[in-house]
Design an enzyme around this catalytic site. Sequence first.
Site, PDB file in Angstrom:
ATOM      1  N   LYS A 136       0.436  -1.250  -0.122  1.00 50.59           N
ATOM      2  CA  LYS A 136      -0.562   0.129   0.070  1.00 50.59           C
ATOM      3  C   LYS A 136       1.077   1.411  -0.091  1.00 50.59           C
ATOM      4  O   LYS A 136       2.266   1.141   0.825  1.00 50.59           O
ATOM      5  CB  LYS A 136      -0.649   0.242   1.197  1.00 50.59           C
ATOM      6  CG  LYS A 136      -1.768   0.441   0.834  1.00 50.59           C
ATOM      7  CD  LYS A 136      -3.291  -0.069   0.582  1.00 50.59           C
ATOM      8  CE  LYS A 136      -4.148   0.822  -0.059  1.00 50.59           C
ATOM      9  NZ  LYS A 136      -5.976   0.000  -0.772  1.00 50.59           N
ATOM     10  N   ASP A 180      -6.982   4.646  -4.700  1.00 52.26           N
ATOM     11  CA  ASP A 180      -7.649   4.569  -2.700  1.00 52.26           C
ATOM     12  C   ASP A 180      -7.863   5.543  -2.538  1.00 52.26           C
ATOM     13  O   ASP A 180      -8.631   6.226  -3.677  1.00 52.26           O
ATOM     14  CB  ASP A 180      -6.895   3.941  -2.006  1.00 52.26           C
ATOM     15  CG  ASP A 180      -7.258   2.877  -0.971  1.00 52.26           C
ATOM     16  OD1 ASP A 180      -7.728   2.145  -0.780  1.00 52.26           O
ATOM     17  OD2 ASP A 180      -7.434   4.083   0.435  1.00 52.26           O
TER      18      ASP A 180
HETATM   19  N1  GLU Z   1      -7.728  -0.005  -3.263  1.00 53.60           N
HETATM   20  C1  GLU Z   1      -8.007  -0.874  -3.499  1.00 53.60           C
HETATM   21  C2  GLU Z   1      -7.860  -1.895  -1.498  1.00 53.60           C
HETATM   22  O1  GLU Z   1      -8.260  -1.513  -0.752  1.00 53.60           O
HETATM   23  C3  GLU Z   1      -7.331  -1.359  -4.554  1.00 53.60           C
HETATM   24  C4  GLU Z   1      -6.126  -2.141  -4.419  1.00 53.60           C
HETATM   25  C5  GLU Z   1      -5.740  -3.023  -5.949  1.00 53.60           C
HETATM   26  O2  GLU Z   1      -6.789  -2.901  -6.877  1.00 53.60           O
HETATM   27  O3  GLU Z   1      -4.530  -2.637  -6.187  1.00 53.60           O
HETATM   28  O4  GLU Z   1      -8.590  -2.795  -1.665  1.00 53.60           O
END
Ligand code: GLU
Length: 446
Positions: A126, A166
Amino acid sequence: MHPALQPVYDEVVSRNAGEEEFHQAVLEVLDSLGPVVQKHPQYTDAAILRRLCEPERQIIFRVPWVDDTNQVQINRGFRVEFNSALGPYKGGLRFHPSVYLGIVKFLGFEQIFKNALTGLPIGGGKGGSDFDPKGRSEGEIMRFCQSFMTELYRHIGEYTDVPAGDIGVGGREIGYLFGQYKRITNRYESGVLTGKGLSWGGSQVRTEATGYGTVFFVDEVLKTMNQSLDGKRVVVSGSGNVAIYAIEKVHQLGGVVVACSDSSGYVVDEAGIDVALLKEIKDVQRGRIGDYAEARGAKVHHVTDGSVWDVPCEVALPCATQNELDEREATTLIKQGCRVVAEGANMPTTPSAIQVFSDADVRFAPGKAANAGGVATSALEMQQNASRDFWTFDHTEERLEVIMRGIHQRCIETADEYGTPGNYVAGANISAFTHVADAVLALGVI
Ligand code: GLU
């Protein structure tokens, strides 16, 4: 907590001082794993949990940029590459003033387990920045994204680490990030980012996937209760990408979403939230929930004090942000007839609120299961990029639906196997953990 796990938690707290959201995310997982370490001492012997709680790599960098008044601005950028036992690090970027290392680590830690639950070959990571996109011009957003990528590009790649969006990072930001990556590397490496536009390597359904997936999951939960969404009264918090498409899918399946919110308050629309209008206000005009109320006229009002969880409903979908639903609100929801809660956001429910739901036998689906549809569809985008293909909307949505129903099935079976039937938190944590732990064991001490 199981005696073999307490020292792991204590170590996380002392080594990551002040990172409360990270502690909370770890505690929630460890609390579920007692029966697993009891049954499989090899996980404790190989220190699997201590290894999972320590990110493989953490990158923190300066993001300098020049605003529209010619002032130099400095933000902080993060990428936490948490675990790559199952595949390249995968997870979004969050641009929000609240972002600091503790937020990125909680999200990255959750992502390991969420991604494992999808059954697809993706590790967990992340990133993000404390940059606040609110009120910034198009040019400022572009220059910020370019500066952010000027450092991030060294650390990512289709086989290494694949960021996405996100909170605060949508199609527009992914476009500027991808453009800068392409320029610096001189490679059209589509698989380096997901959430791309449809004409430049994106996937159908990626935009809708998190919200749609959450509702597919709820549909499965309701089936176990011999019920369906048809005619159900639903409240959704938030009004961003996840909320909008959760509302859309609830309406497609016959339910009515009567309220949604943003940081300025909430709106109650007894006729059902008008999704087309909400999309226009949020995505095109980049407006606020008050603008929705204004556009709907006298029928809808904007409530600026109190909580969206004061609105009576049978199904609650927290789709805004972490720790947005507390014990008091959980109690109100139950009193007013709520029987199912599914997290579209990451960790929106506080630990004491989860306890309140579980004591009242409310079905509670944690984010790492219920909102995994977003990242799962990102993995489908990576598949299409790798094979230079482009699937239809229907085919992609069908894949998403199968994945979500599969996650639900795994949660139920695992909860049964470990003696906690109907407990989605235990089912999700145990199923995800054993999947990752076996891979970590197989790869040796690395
Ligand atoms: N931010 C999204 C999550 O919390 C998607 C992450 C992604 O698609 O890599 O899962």
